[in-house]
Design an enzyme around this catalytic site. Structure first.
Site, short mmCIF file in Angstrom:
data_model
loop_
_atom_site.label_atom_id
_atom_site.label_comp_id
_atom_site.label_asym_id
_atom_site.label_seq_id
_atom_site.Cartn_x
_atom_site.Cartn_y
_atom_site.Cartn_z
N SER A 136 -4.13 3.07 -7.88
CA SER A 136 -4.03 1.93 -8.89
C SER A 136 -4.41 2.11 -9.96
O SER A 136 -5.28 3.03 -10.23
CB SER A 136 -4.60 0.43 -8.21
N TYR A 149 -12.65 -4.57 -6.51
CA TYR A 149 -11.14 -3.97 -6.30
C TYR A 149 -11.31 -2.62 -6.98
O TYR A 149 -11.05 -1.58 -6.62
CB TYR A 149 -10.16 -4.73 -6.53
N1 LIG Z 1 0.81 -4.80 -5.84
C1 LIG Z 1 0.15 -4.42 -6.77
O1 LIG Z 1 0.36 -4.98 -7.90
C2 LIG Z 1 -0.58 -3.08 -6.66
C3 LIG Z 1 -0.66 -2.49 -7.90
C4 LIG Z 1 -1.47 -1.15 -7.79
C5 LIG Z 1 -1.62 -0.72 -6.49
N2 LIG Z 1 -1.49 -1.59 -5.36
C6 LIG Z 1 -1.77 -0.68 -4.26
O2 LIG Z 1 -0.54 -0.37 -3.50
C7 LIG Z 1 -0.89 -0.21 -1.98
C8 LIG Z 1 0.20 -1.13 -1.25
O3 LIG Z 1 0.09 -2.45 -1.71
P1 LIG Z 1 1.22 -3.59 -1.70
O4 LIG Z 1 1.43 -4.04 -3.13
O5 LIG Z 1 2.44 -2.90 -1.16
O6 LIG Z 1 0.72 -4.77 -0.91
P2 LIG Z 1 0.91 -5.12 0.62
O7 LIG Z 1 2.60 -5.62 0.62
O8 LIG Z 1 0.05 -6.28 0.74
O9 LIG Z 1 0.77 -4.05 1.48
C9 LIG Z 1 -0.44 -3.42 2.09
C10 LIG Z 1 -0.27 -2.96 3.59
O10 LIG Z 1 -1.37 -2.41 4.01
C11 LIG Z 1 -1.67 -2.74 5.52
N3 LIG Z 1 -2.98 -2.91 5.62
C12 LIG Z 1 -3.96 -3.69 5.34
N4 LIG Z 1 -5.08 -3.49 5.91
C13 LIG Z 1 -4.74 -2.51 6.97
C14 LIG Z 1 -5.64 -2.00 7.88
N5 LIG Z 1 -6.56 -2.31 8.17
N6 LIG Z 1 -4.87 -0.99 8.64
C15 LIG Z 1 -3.70 -0.81 8.54
N7 LIG Z 1 -2.87 -1.25 7.56
C16 LIG Z 1 -3.45 -2.10 6.71
C17 LIG Z 1 -0.89 -4.00 5.43
O11 LIG Z 1 -0.09 -4.19 6.83
P3 LIG Z 1 -0.91 -5.19 7.98
O12 LIG Z 1 -1.38 -6.40 7.50
O13 LIG Z 1 0.29 -5.26 8.97
O14 LIG Z 1 -1.79 -4.09 8.62
C18 LIG Z 1 0.22 -4.12 4.38
O15 LIG Z 1 1.58 -3.71 5.08
C19 LIG Z 1 -2.40 -0.70 -1.86
O16 LIG Z 1 -3.32 0.22 -1.66
C20 LIG Z 1 -2.46 -1.64 -3.27
O17 LIG Z 1 -4.00 -1.53 -3.53
C21 LIG Z 1 -0.95 -2.53 -5.45
#
Ligand SMILES: NC(=O)c1ccc[n+]([C@@H]2O[C@H](COP(=O)([O-])OP(=O)(O)OC[C@H]3O[C@@H](n4cnc5c(N)ncnc54)[C@H](OP(=O)(O)O)[C@@H]3O)[C@@H](O)[C@H]2O)c1
Length: 222
Positions: A136, A149
């Site tokens: 990120s 975070y």
């Molecule tokens: N959205 C943003 O603005 C943003 C910006 C920069 C970076 N990011 C990063 O991008 C990545 C993806 O995030 P996203 O935005 O796509 O959010 P998201 O839709 O909430 O996806 C996160 C995924 O991680 C899985 N997860 C969480 N805890 C877990 C665990 N203990 N074991 C296995 N899987 C787990 C969740 O699935 P389950 O709940 O089914 O396990 C979910 O599918 C993250 O690393 C986030 O920090 C996001």
């Protein structure tokens, strides 16, 4: 065709990466905690004649990760791992609970390290493989109300940069992806982002990652 394991593949960016990589003819191993979400993505991939399997796993559980990967390494030849799963809790530091801090460190930092550690022996034995860590821009600079975070994302950036050096005499590549906000379920349970419509879509970011997949540091600003 490569076999690519993606964590957090049931929603958001992980799901879009899974769909995009599958469309390119790769076989995808979908990892996450919720089987139903993983099944949905598998069905979407199969509908377009792609290939995917689900592997439910909580990446914060070191033993579960070890067992799951050990089994997968017997049945699949994994070429690439995308460490994407992550959680975020936002607000003034005094309002972030100890449990939320632990969840971020356990998932974003330790989970990524556990998965990488579990695949690395196989990659070293073959002297090939690719590890892509979804970080990120919170791993590049501090941001208001993102203290813990940011700490977790800076930590995984340190891990990524150190692993690049540790593996520099091998043919294993390690990359870090640093993106700004995306409109995903990540923001469903908090109001840290006032206007989600201004964020990039996960699909847009996934396609940019694919287009730049050979770069070792991918920065995608908003
Ligand atoms: N959205 C943003 O603005 C943003 C910006 C920069 C970076 N990011 C990063 O991008 C990545 C993806 O995030 P996203 O935005 O796509 O959010 P998201 O839709 O909430 O996806 C996160 C995924 O991680 C899985 N997860 C969480 N805890 C877990 C665990 N203990 N074991 C296995 N899987 C787990 C969740 O699935 P389950 O709940 O089914 O396990 C979910 O599918 C993250 O690393 C986030 O920090 C996001």
């Amino acid at each position: 065709m490569k076999t690519i394991l993606i964590t957090g593949a049931g929603t958001g960016l992980g799901k879009e990466l899974a769909l995009a990589y599958a469309q390119k003819g790769n076989h995808i191993i979908l990892v996450g905690r919720k089987q139903s979400k993983l099944n949905e993505v598998r069905r979407m991939i199969e509908k377009t004649n792609g290939s995917a399997v689900t592997a439910p796993c909580d990446i914060t559980d070191a033993n579960m990760v070890k067992q799951r990967l050990s089994h997968l390494n017997e049945t699949e030849k994994i070429d690439q791992v995308i460490n994407n799963a992550g959680v975020g809790y936002f607000g003034p530091l005094q309002e972030i609970s100890a449990e939320q801090v632990s969840r971020m460190i356990d998932t974003n930092v330790k989970g990524t390290i556990y998965v990488t550690k579990a695949i690395l022996p196989v990659f070293l034995e073959r002297n090939s493989g690719k590890i892509m860590n979804i970080i990120s821009t919170a791993g590049l600079r501090g941001k208001v109300h993102e203290t813990a975070y940011c700490a977790s994302k800076f930590a995984i950036r340190g891990f990524t940069e150190a692993l690049v050096k540790e593996l520099e005499n091998t043919s294993i590549t390690v990359s870090g992806v640093y993106m700004g906000g995306m409109d995903t379920p990540f923001w469903d349970k908090n109001n840290h982002v006032a206007d989600r419509s201004r964020l990039k879509s996960a699909k847009e970011v996934a396609l940019e990652i694919l287009a730049r997949e050979n770069e070792l540091e991918v920065i995608i600003e908003r």
